[in-house]
Design a protein around this motif. Sequence first.
Motif, PDB file in Angstrom:
ATOM      1  N   HIS A 241       0.855  -1.194   0.000  1.00 27.89           N
ATOM      2  CA  HIS A 241       0.000   0.000   0.000  1.00 27.89           C
ATOM      3  C   HIS A 241       0.897   1.253   0.000  1.00 27.89           C
ATOM      4  O   HIS A 241       1.951   1.245   0.634  1.00 27.89           O
ATOM      5  CB  HIS A 241      -0.876  -0.038   1.261  1.00 27.89           C
ATOM      6  N   ASN A 243       0.916   3.821   1.676  1.00 24.48           N
ATOM      7  CA  ASN A 243       1.335   4.341   2.982  1.00 24.48           C
ATOM      8  C   ASN A 243       2.357   3.423   3.665  1.00 24.48           C
ATOM      9  O   ASN A 243       2.768   3.672   4.787  1.00 24.48           O
ATOM     10  CB  ASN A 243       0.135   4.696   3.880  1.00 24.48           C
ATOM     11  N   PRO A 305       0.685  -2.281   4.984  1.00 21.95           N
ATOM     12  CA  PRO A 305      -0.200  -3.252   4.343  1.00 21.95           C
ATOM     13  C   PRO A 305       0.300  -3.652   2.948  1.00 21.95           C
ATOM     14  O   PRO A 305       0.948  -2.857   2.268  1.00 21.95           O
ATOM     15  CB  PRO A 305      -1.526  -2.482   4.199  1.00 21.95           C
TER      16      PRO A 305
END
Length: 495
Positions: A241, A243, A305
């Motif tokens: 992901h 982030n 993630p």
Amino acid sequence: MRVSILYPFSCLLSAALVSGEASEAACDELASVLPNSTFYPEAPTYNASISSYPFLQLRLHPSCIVRPNSPHDVATALSILKDSNCTKFAVKGGGHNANAGFNNVEDGVTIDMQSLNHVEVALGDEVVRVGAGSLWQDVYDVAEKRNLTAMGGRIGVVGTAGFLTGGGISFFSPEHGWSCDAVVNFEVVLSSGKIVNANATSNPDLFAALKGGQFNFGIVTRFDLKAYPATTLWGGRTVYHPNATESLLTAYTNFKMGEFDPYAAGWVTVRYNHTAATFSPISIMWYTKPAQKPGALKQIMDVKPQLMDGKVEAPISEHTRNASRQVVADPERTIWTTTSFSISPRIMHRIHKLWADLVPEVSKQYAYAKPIAELTFQALPGPPRNGSSPNSFGFTADETPEKDLIFLQIIFTFTDAAATEGFEEALKDFLKLIEGVSKEEGVLHRYKYLNFAASFQDPFSSYGGDQKETLKKVARKYDPQGVFQLQVSKGFKLF
Ligand SMILES: Cc1cc2nc3c(=O)[nH]c(=O)nc-3n(C[C@H](O)[C@H](O)[C@H](O)COP(=O)(O)OP(=O)(O)OC[C@H]3O[C@@H](n4cnc5c(N)ncnc54)[C@H](O)[C@@H]3O)c2cc1C
Ligand SMILES: *[C@@H]1O[C@H](CO)[C@@H](O)[C@H](O)[C@H]1NC(C)=O
Ligand SMILES: *[C@@H]1O[C@H](CO)[C@@H](O)[C@H](O)[C@H]1NC(C)=O
Ligand SMILES: *[C@@H]1O[C@H](CO)[C@@H](O)[C@H](O)[C@H]1NC(C)=O
Ligand SMILES: *[C@@H]1O[C@H](CO)[C@@H](O)[C@H](O)[C@H]1NC(C)=O
Ligand SMILES: *[C@@H]1O[C@H](CO)[C@@H](O)[C@H](O)[C@H]1NC(C)=O
Ligand SMILES: *[C@@H]1O[C@H](CO)[C@@H](O)[C@H](O)[C@H]1NC(C)=O
Ligand SMILES: *[C@@H]1O[C@H](CO)[C@@H](O)[C@H](O)[C@H]1NC(C)=O
Ligand SMILES: *[C@@H]1O[C@H](CO)[C@@H](O)[C@H](O)[C@H]1NC(C)=O
Ligand SMILES: *[C@@H]1O[C@H](CO)[C@@H](O)[C@H](O)[C@H]1NC(C)=O
């Protein structure tokens, strides 16, 4: 000017003759001597050859293409080109160097090595003999049938010849070093037309020069590679992901700064897709001793993630075949550049921040070309040790670049030729800024990996000690007329 002083027979002096006319005369002569191996633009074989370049900027149009079937054909072609009023020529191995003009030429003659693609296991399974037109997939497929493998590329479609003469980073490089250091013999056609071997005992200066000096000494027709027992590899692509970017950079930093694991190989990339306006962190890593996985890869694999986890245990040939599909899908234009630095706790974050702050702005200027930008961090292999034959990179046996150093690939991929100059300038700016930050942090390193260097860089000057001078001496000795300096107009040259 220096060139004409060094080489009494100078194509610079006859520059006026370097024209389409000269190459057409050369093509006619090639066609008369190698009738089944010379192809003009009307021929389907010519088109197939041009279409086989993976990036659009490489698809130049020579006056004719020669596809030699033997080292003897290579020598014949070379002798004609040498006496051809300075006709420009290029040699294509797998055609995967991204710099336009390095592996193909507009109006001159291109020697496409793809028919010299014979691969065989020899000498009681000690050596894999690889024709210089082979791709790595050919090598893995043949060797694995004998339960063997070689120190080759990590994507099957890549060529052996450019890869090995520029260095070569393999799955096994953390453990065994550069792929070129696994070459036990090069068969080479010199500009004199002589076919020679370069190995530890015969022409050892040429042997060292071909490990990193690429196309400045002769045309390699065969590589004999040390054979290794085949293994499976565990690993592949993980997409995180957006982030997770900072955590991924921290994990790779800790991986590099922690205890060295010789079975952990691969890279991390942050990709920016301007059309989607997204940054995407990715790791492509393998563990070469699957029974002990994940070893030092653990911290990278634990980053969350994750959006996609493609890691599997499989034979090398399967990993490399699957990876090829991503490359051949949709050819575009691409420019690469590279630089190196020593690892420190903050340097990856600092470089990434610099790049990530600038890349959307640069991309926006050329939005019509649908740019994709990539910043990749990857480890460098170690030098030859224990008295084994030298290469040209100038690292001493007691240096440990495999532990200390990271090299960058900074890439733009785009659809429209009109954006080429803009992206090239942007890469030059990125390099200046990134090298500035590395210097400030005290970690800038001299080395530039040739196989990812842009045409505006000079990898030979980045090799340590007086390596470039040594390479020049070898070039003068084996190519006294400077055929490969003067008639091969592009590529990393010595003079
Ligand atoms: C998808 C992809 C994956 C890659 N993966 C890796 C990787 O895992 N590890 C790594 O280290 N690098 C990797 N590379 C970089 C790769 O090493 C270079 O692109 C290399 O140039 C490929 O070799 P080639 O034979 O296809 O190159 P070409 O473009 O055919 O040749 C490159 C240069 O070598 C010269 N040359 C070609 N054949 C000969 C010959 N027979 N004798 C003398 N000179 C010759 C050419 O004239 C040219 O100047 C990758 C590149 C791509 C595009
Ligand atoms: C070219 O190919 C033809 C037809 O296959 C063959 O008869 C001829 O001998 C070949 N010529 C050369 C020079 O190899
Ligand atoms: C060869 O390529 C040209 C231009 O790319 C195309 O016009 C031509 O039809 C092609 N010829 C063949 C035989 O494929
Ligand atoms: C080289 O060019 C000269 C002058 O144009 C011409 O007379 C000669 O035939 C050419 N030689 C070759 C080998 O093409
Ligand atoms: C292949 O090599 C491996 C590891 O050396 C060995 O365990 C296996 O038995 C070999 N397989 C064959 C078919 O030779
Ligand atoms: C090195 O070259 C010599 C001379 O051609 C040859 O006899 C010898 O077999 C070569 N060695 C290797 C390891 O290929
Ligand atoms: C990252 O994104 C995931 C999924 O959108 C979310 O669950 C998580 O809280 C985010 N983490 C941070 C540090 O923002
Ligand atoms: C970039 O984003 C566009 C738009 O979402 C998408 O169509 C394209 O496939 C993406 N390209 C890559 C290489 O991810
Ligand atoms: C290769 O792709 C196939 C089909 O998608 C997949 O089943 C296999 O696990 C992949 N193998 C590797 C090594 O990625
Ligand atoms: C060099 O020799 C040492 C001691 O024998 C050994 O541990 C090491 O693995 C060797 N290195 C290489 C690259 O062969």
